[in-house]
Design an enzyme around this catalytic site. Structure first.
Site, PDB file in Angstrom:
ATOM      1  N   LEU A  46       0.867  -1.177   0.000  1.00  0.00           N
ATOM      2  CA  LEU A  46       0.000   0.000   0.000  1.00  0.00           C
ATOM      3  C   LEU A  46       0.905   1.228   0.000  1.00  0.00           C
ATOM      4  O   LEU A  46       1.848   1.310   0.789  1.00  0.00           O
ATOM      5  CB  LEU A  46      -0.884   0.037   1.248  1.00  0.00           C
ATOM      6  CG  LEU A  46      -2.238  -0.673   1.218  1.00  0.00           C
ATOM      7  CD1 LEU A  46      -2.926  -0.516   2.565  1.00  0.00           C
ATOM      8  CD2 LEU A  46      -3.136  -0.156   0.104  1.00  0.00           C
ATOM      9  N   ASP A  47       0.619   2.197  -0.869  1.00  0.00           N
ATOM     10  CA  ASP A  47       1.404   3.426  -0.890  1.00  0.00           C
ATOM     11  C   ASP A  47       1.322   4.130   0.457  1.00  0.00           C
ATOM     12  O   ASP A  47       0.333   3.982   1.192  1.00  0.00           O
ATOM     13  CB  ASP A  47       0.889   4.367  -1.981  1.00  0.00           C
ATOM     14  CG  ASP A  47       1.207   3.864  -3.382  1.00  0.00           C
ATOM     15  OD1 ASP A  47       2.115   3.012  -3.504  1.00  0.00           O
ATOM     16  OD2 ASP A  47       0.560   4.319  -4.348  1.00  0.00           O
ATOM     17  N   PRO A  48       2.346   4.952   0.800  1.00  0.00           N
ATOM     18  CA  PRO A  48       2.301   5.694   2.068  1.00  0.00           C
ATOM     19  C   PRO A  48       1.035   6.534   2.240  1.00  0.00           C
ATOM     20  O   PRO A  48       0.516   6.647   3.353  1.00  0.00           O
ATOM     21  CB  PRO A  48       3.553   6.578   1.997  1.00  0.00           C
ATOM     22  CG  PRO A  48       4.507   5.786   1.165  1.00  0.00           C
ATOM     23  CD  PRO A  48       3.657   5.108   0.123  1.00  0.00           C
TER      24      PRO A  48
END
Length: 299
Positions: A46-48
Site C-alpha cells: 500500500l502506498d504511504p
C-alpha cells in the site's frame, strides 16, 4: 546499556489497518517488533498515502503470502475533479486545471465505461522497473519512457458520494489495478480531469478491513491480548478445499511424499492432520496429492 532484542517464532496472520504516511514495510517492521517475531512479510504494498487493510504474515504463514498477491482487492477512493497531476495523485505536480461542470447523470453515464476487462497504462510514478530502475526514479529526473498497457479487470465502480468537485468511489478490481490511473481516466472521460486524493483498501480476497486492528490499538494491548489478535496460518487459505489425513498418510505428506486423493477434489488443497494445518498440496497426473508447501507449526 541497550538490551538486545530477543526474537521468537510467531506463526499467524495479522490484519492491520495501515495508517497514512507509513510505507508497507515500515508498518510491517513496527508490528514485527511488537510481536518479537523472527520472520514476517506483507501481502502486497500500500502506498504511504493509502490506508486500510494490510495483511501481515509471520512465521509459517509467510509461505502463503504470495497467494494473496493474486487476490482481488476492494478500495474506497476519493477523487478530486478539475485538477490533473503528473502522478495521478495528490503528491504530484498540477499539470492542468479545468472547470467542473459535472452532474450525477454524467457520473452514472461514465462509470460503466470502466468496468469489465480494460487496459491501463502504468504511471511513471510507480515501482515498475525499466532496466533495473524503478520508473519513479526516472520520473523524478523528468524522464518519461513508453509503458505497455496492462490488462486488468474492474468488477464494479460504485459512486458512494458526489459533492461539487469531489467524488467518492468504491472499486472492486483485480490485482495490478492502479486506482490513480482509474481516477485520472474517469476525470478525462468527464472532460475536466481528476486526480486521487485519498485511498483506503477495504478487502483483500476474502479478508475484510472490519476485522483489522490499528497500530495504535495494537500498541495499547499487553502481550497476551496482542497474541489474541493473530489469526491462524490458514486464514490466507480459506478459499481452498479441505482434506484430512491420518496415521501413515499424515506422516507421508509431512515428509514431502504424495498421498491418495479422494474423488471430487481438485486444484490446490489445504491438508490437515489432528485438526492442524500441515500443508498445501496439488493433484499430480498420477491421481495423488503432492505436497507443495509444508508447515511446521510450534507446538
Amino acid at each position: 546499556m541497550q538490551v538486545k532484542k530477543t526474537w521468537k517464532q510467531v506463526d499467524g496472520v495479522l490484519l492491520l489497518d495501515k495508517p497514512i504516511g507509513l510505507t508497507s514495510n515500515d508498518a510491517l517492521q513496527k508490528v514485527r517488533r511488537l510481536f518479537s517475531a523472527a520472520k514476517g512479510g506483507h501481502t502486497g504494498t500500500l502506498d504511504p498515502l493509502a490506508t486500510g487493510l494490510l495483511p501481515l504474515c509471520f512465521g509459517e504463514a509467510t509461505k502463503f503470502s504470495a497467494d494473496l498477491l493474486d487476490a482481488d482487492k476492494t478500495y474506497e477512493a476519493i477523487v478530486k475533479l478539475g485538477v490533473t497531476t503528473d502522478s495521478g495523485d495528490a503528491e504530484g505536480v498540477v499539470i492542468a486545471s479545468a472547470p467542473v461542470n459535472v452532474s450525477e447523470n454524467d457520473i452514472s453515464r461514465v462509470l460503466p465505461q470502466f468496468t469489465g476487462d480494460i487496459q491501463q497504462i502504468p504511471p511513471m510514478h510507480s515501482a515498475l522497473k525499466r532496466n533495473g530502475r524503478p520508473l519513479y526514479e526516472l520520473a523524478r529526473q523528468g524522464i518519461e519512457v513508453e509503458r505497455e498497457p496492462r490488462a486488468v479487470t474492474i468488477y464494479a465502480v460504485d459512486c458512494l458520494d458526489f459533492s461539487g468537485d469531489s467524488l467518492t468511489l468504491r472499486v472492486a478490481c483485480s490485482k495490478g489495478t492502479y486506482i490513480r490511473v482509474l481516477a485520472a481516466d474517469i476525470g478525462q472521460a468527464l472532460g475536466c480531469g481528476a486526480h486521487l486524493t485519498g485511498l483506503r483498501r477495504t478487502m483483500v480476497g476474502d479478508l475484510d478491513l472490519a476485522n483489522a486492528v490499528t497500530l495504535a490499538e495494537l500498541e495499547a494491548l499487553d502481550e497476551a491480548e496482542r497474541a489474541g489478535r493473530l489469526q491462524l496460518v490458514d486464514a490466507l487459505l480459506l478459499s481452498l478445499p479441505v482434506m484430512t489425513v491420518e496415521g501413515e498418510a499424515a506422516e507421508r505428506f509431512r515428509h514431502g511424499n504424495p498421498v491418495d486423493l479422494p474423488d471430487g477434489l481438485a486444484g490446490k488443497i489445504r491438508v490437515y492432520a489432528d485438526d492442524r494445518l500441515i500443508g498445501v498440496g496439488e493433484p499430480g497426473g498420477d491421481g495423488r496429492l503432492w505436497p507443495k508447501r509444508l508447515v511446521q507449526l510450534a507446538a
